[in-house]
Design a protein around this motif. Structure first.
Motif, PDB file in Angstrom:
ATOM      1  N   PHE A 238       0.850  -1.189   0.000  1.00  0.00           N
ATOM      2  CA  PHE A 238       0.000   0.000   0.000  1.00  0.00           C
ATOM      3  C   PHE A 238       0.885   1.237   0.000  1.00  0.00           C
ATOM      4  O   PHE A 238       1.764   1.379   0.855  1.00  0.00           O
ATOM      5  CB  PHE A 238      -0.930   0.000   1.218  1.00  0.00           C
ATOM      6  CG  PHE A 238      -2.037  -1.014   1.139  1.00  0.00           C
ATOM      7  CD1 PHE A 238      -3.330  -0.615   0.855  1.00  0.00           C
ATOM      8  CD2 PHE A 238      -1.788  -2.368   1.341  1.00  0.00           C
ATOM      9  CE1 PHE A 238      -4.369  -1.545   0.779  1.00  0.00           C
ATOM     10  CE2 PHE A 238      -2.806  -3.305   1.268  1.00  0.00           C
ATOM     11  CZ  PHE A 238      -4.093  -2.895   0.983  1.00  0.00           C
ATOM     12  N   GLU A 239       0.652   2.128  -0.931  1.00  0.00           N
ATOM     13  CA  GLU A 239       1.539   3.256  -1.175  1.00  0.00           C
ATOM     14  C   GLU A 239       1.044   4.526  -0.482  1.00  0.00           C
ATOM     15  O   GLU A 239      -0.168   4.735  -0.358  1.00  0.00           O
ATOM     16  CB  GLU A 239       1.644   3.501  -2.685  1.00  0.00           C
ATOM     17  CG  GLU A 239       2.105   2.273  -3.456  1.00  0.00           C
ATOM     18  CD  GLU A 239       2.129   2.497  -4.953  1.00  0.00           C
ATOM     19  OE1 GLU A 239       2.325   3.655  -5.374  1.00  0.00           O
ATOM     20  OE2 GLU A 239       1.958   1.515  -5.700  1.00  0.00           O
ATOM     21  N   PRO A 240       1.951   5.402  -0.031  1.00  0.00           N
ATOM     22  CA  PRO A 240       1.533   6.655   0.606  1.00  0.00           C
ATOM     23  C   PRO A 240       0.804   7.565  -0.382  1.00  0.00           C
ATOM     24  O   PRO A 240       1.248   7.750  -1.515  1.00  0.00           O
ATOM     25  CB  PRO A 240       2.844   7.276   1.081  1.00  0.00           C
ATOM     26  CG  PRO A 240       3.900   6.622   0.265  1.00  0.00           C
ATOM     27  CD  PRO A 240       3.411   5.255  -0.068  1.00  0.00           C
ATOM     28  N   VAL A 241      -0.316   8.117   0.067  1.00  0.00           N
ATOM     29  CA  VAL A 241      -1.137   9.023  -0.739  1.00  0.00           C
ATOM     30  C   VAL A 241      -1.454  10.244   0.118  1.00  0.00           C
ATOM     31  O   VAL A 241      -1.859  10.112   1.277  1.00  0.00           O
ATOM     32  CB  VAL A 241      -2.442   8.324  -1.182  1.00  0.00           C
ATOM     33  CG1 VAL A 241      -3.397   9.316  -1.831  1.00  0.00           C
ATOM     34  CG2 VAL A 241      -2.137   7.167  -2.126  1.00  0.00           C
ATOM     35  N   ILE A 242      -1.273  11.419  -0.426  1.00  0.00           N
ATOM     36  CA  ILE A 242      -1.556  12.660   0.297  1.00  0.00           C
ATOM     37  C   ILE A 242      -3.061  12.942   0.290  1.00  0.00           C
ATOM     38  O   ILE A 242      -3.716  12.865  -0.748  1.00  0.00           O
ATOM     39  CB  ILE A 242      -0.800  13.850  -0.319  1.00  0.00           C
ATOM     40  CG1 ILE A 242       0.715  13.641  -0.176  1.00  0.00           C
ATOM     41  CG2 ILE A 242      -1.228  15.174   0.323  1.00  0.00           C
ATOM     42  CD1 ILE A 242       1.195  13.592   1.261  1.00  0.00           C
TER      43      ILE A 242
END
Length: 374
Positions: free
Chosen positions: A327-331
């Motif tokens: 799961f990738e960081p999302v702003i």
């Protein structure tokens, strides 16, 4: 026609409300928000007093709307402003009630300002009037989409706040193994081992859609959901009736997986879907098993998202443990307008400092992703 304020979403036509939504995301649909109110999950007793703003045209057609709530606390928002409220209390500044535009108990970004830009500017102006006459200390718009960001950035007085979540993106994977093949060897082995541990406990999984669940199964779903709050000494936000109402009104969006040991269910995860996204929402277990949370909440959801060809898996707020599972960081963004000039200046300064930290953290988190280089 004058701007209207509604204390019940049931008083607006569902088709007109839904016609303002820019996409199929379930959380702003009339069925979802009205189910929160009709089930007693949201209301004055819970500190979430509905105060939806509507802008009807001369022909009676709804031109713009804001899903809004008067708040007497900051629970269930996932954009944490407790420090702001605490500072106000110590300084003798009234912080509550405040007005929140958003979806109760739902840290999912999406449409918040619904309708035509001109009408929305008038609605936002009416919220500022409520600050000026002392009805609330400020207005907060949480988990916005790019359209709201663009509009609020041009309106005076709004302060932008950044946050970080973790989302999984489907890059055309054929199946779960295809996804694993995209990971580094060590992370691939770790996930495979976790799944094997759960399988070794004799646990299997059953997926059901909203139209397939019995009331007894919904009893189990609510019991599991409630248990995640009871273990922390808290009362659950959602009532049992919410789940039945939602199953009646929008069953096509509901996905529930049951973890079963033999014929006995021991855990569940409740999710919603739209045209391209899988939204993991609630989970709970009535018996403890090692690694069951990861399998039920993440790996089962990834299986479903891949099988359905969905583009994204939004697993909600928090959880750095999601990083090593792809799961990738999302702003994320929220916007805040505060009446007290001293408070506004202090928060503005804080947000400028916080923004750099959030962006740096997200960049660092990307370096921890388990994907193979190149």
């Amino acid at each position: 026609m004058p701007i209207q304020t509604l204390s019940r979403l049931a008083d607006v036509d569902a088709r007109q409300w839904d016609a303002l939504l820019p996409d199929a995301q379930p959380f702003l649909r009339h069925a979802f928000l009205a189910s929160l109110e009709d089930s007693g999950s949201v209301g004055a007793h819970s500190g979430w007093r509905p105060a939806h703003r509507l802008f009807p045209g001369d022909d009676g057609r709804l031109m713009a709307a804001l899903p809004a709530y008067l708040k007497s606390h900051s629970y269930g928002e996932y954009v944490f402003d407790w420090s702001w409220a605490d500072a106000c209390q110590r300084a003798g500044i009234r912080y509550y009630p405040k007005l929140l535009v958003g979806v109760p108990f739902t840290p999912v970004a999406g449409a918040r300002l619904l309708g035509e830009a001109g009408a929305l500017r008038m609605l936002l102006g009416s919220l500022t009037e409520g600050m000026a006459d002392g009805r609330w200390s400020g207005v907060h718009v949480n988990f916005t989409d790019p359209a709201a960001d663009a509009l609020l950035a041009t309106e005076p007085g709004w302060l932008e706040r950044l946050g970080c979540q973790y989302h999984w993106f489907n890059r055309g994977y054929r199946d779960f193994q295809d996804f694993l093949d995209a990971l580094s060897s060590r992370k691939r082995k770790q996930i495979r081992k976790e799944r094997e541990q759960v399988a070794g406990l004799g646990i299997d999984f059953l997926w059901l859609g909203g139209h397939e669940l019995s009331e007894a199964e919904w009893d189990f779903v609510h019991a599991c959901y409630s248990s995640t709050y009871h273990v922390r000494g808290q009362a659950p936000y959602l009532t049992r009736d919410f789940f039945s109402l939602l199953a009646e009104r929008m069953p096509e969006a509901i996905r529930v997986v049951f973890a079963r040991r033999g014929a006995r269910p021991v855990a569940m995860a409740f999710s919603l879907v739209d045209g391209d996204t899988f939204y993991g929402r609630y989970w709970g277990c009535l018996a403890e098993f090692d690694r069951l949370h990861f399998e039920t909440c993440f790996y089962q959801g990834l299986d479903q998202a891949i099988a359905a060809g969905l583009r994204r898996f939004d697993a909600g707020a928090q959880g750095e443990h999601k990083l090593i599972r792809g799961f990738e960081p999302v702003i994320t963004r929220s916007w805040h307008k505060l009446a007290h000039p001293g408070l506004r200046a202090a928060v503005d300064d804080f947000l400028h400092q916080e923004r750099g930290g959030v962006l740096a953290y997200a960049e660092e988190a990307r370096g921890l992703l388990p994907y193979r280089q190149g």
